[in-house]
Motif scaffolding. Structure first.
Motif, short mmCIF file in Angstrom:
data_model
loop_
_atom_site.label_atom_id
_atom_site.label_comp_id
_atom_site.label_asym_id
_atom_site.label_seq_id
_atom_site.Cartn_x
_atom_site.Cartn_y
_atom_site.Cartn_z
N GLU A 163 0.84 -1.20 0.00
CA GLU A 163 0.00 0.00 0.00
C GLU A 163 0.87 1.24 0.00
O GLU A 163 1.99 1.22 0.51
CB GLU A 163 -0.89 0.05 1.24
N TRP A 164 0.32 2.31 -0.57
CA TRP A 164 0.97 3.61 -0.56
C TRP A 164 -0.07 4.67 -0.26
O TRP A 164 -1.27 4.46 -0.49
CB TRP A 164 1.62 3.92 -1.92
N ARG A 165 0.37 5.81 0.19
CA ARG A 165 -0.54 6.93 0.47
C ARG A 165 -1.19 7.41 -0.83
O ARG A 165 -2.38 7.67 -0.87
CB ARG A 165 0.23 8.07 1.15
N VAL A 166 -0.41 7.50 -1.90
CA VAL A 166 -0.90 7.98 -3.20
C VAL A 166 -0.53 6.95 -4.27
O VAL A 166 0.60 6.47 -4.30
CB VAL A 166 -0.28 9.35 -3.57
N SER A 188 -4.03 2.28 -2.78
CA SER A 188 -3.87 3.61 -2.18
C SER A 188 -4.55 3.69 -0.82
O SER A 188 -5.64 3.16 -0.62
CB SER A 188 -4.42 4.70 -3.10
N LYS A 189 -3.88 4.38 0.11
CA LYS A 189 -4.45 4.63 1.42
C LYS A 189 -5.30 5.89 1.43
O LYS A 189 -6.30 5.98 2.13
CB LYS A 189 -3.36 4.77 2.47
N GLN A 190 -4.89 6.90 0.65
CA GLN A 190 -5.59 8.18 0.67
C GLN A 190 -6.04 8.66 -0.71
O GLN A 190 -7.18 9.06 -0.86
CB GLN A 190 -4.71 9.26 1.30
N ASN A 191 -5.16 8.66 -1.69
CA ASN A 191 -5.48 9.24 -2.99
C ASN A 191 -5.17 8.28 -4.12
O ASN A 191 -4.09 7.71 -4.18
CB ASN A 191 -4.68 10.53 -3.21
#
Length: 72
Positions: free
Chosen positions: A10-13, A45-48
């Motif tokens: 996983e990544w933020r974006v 994605s975690k956020q975006n």
């Protein structure tokens, strides 16, 4: 990094770039397998999540936004 190798990470974006009919999903691939690969890509994605589409519509993008729109 490819969508194939991102499974379990996983990544933020996340950017899915170049989504295009006959390329993603690929015209010579099994549609169910391409759908599984798409799912892996959009769930990293975690956020975006940013999706770049080229050319005509993609059945994956259209269905994704139909389903996401019903959740909002």
């Amino acid at each position: 990094m490819s969508v194939h190798s991102s499974k379990g990470l996983e990544w933020r974006v996340v950017f899915l770039v170049g989504v295009e009919e006959k390329k993603f999903p690929h015209e010579n691939s099994d549609l169910d397998e391409e759908a599984r690969i798409w799912y892996v890509g959009v769930t990293r994605s975690k956020q975006n999540l940013h999706i770049s589409q080229i050319g005509d519509g993609s059945p994956f993008i259209e269905e994704y936004f139909e389903n996401v729109g019903s959740l909002v």
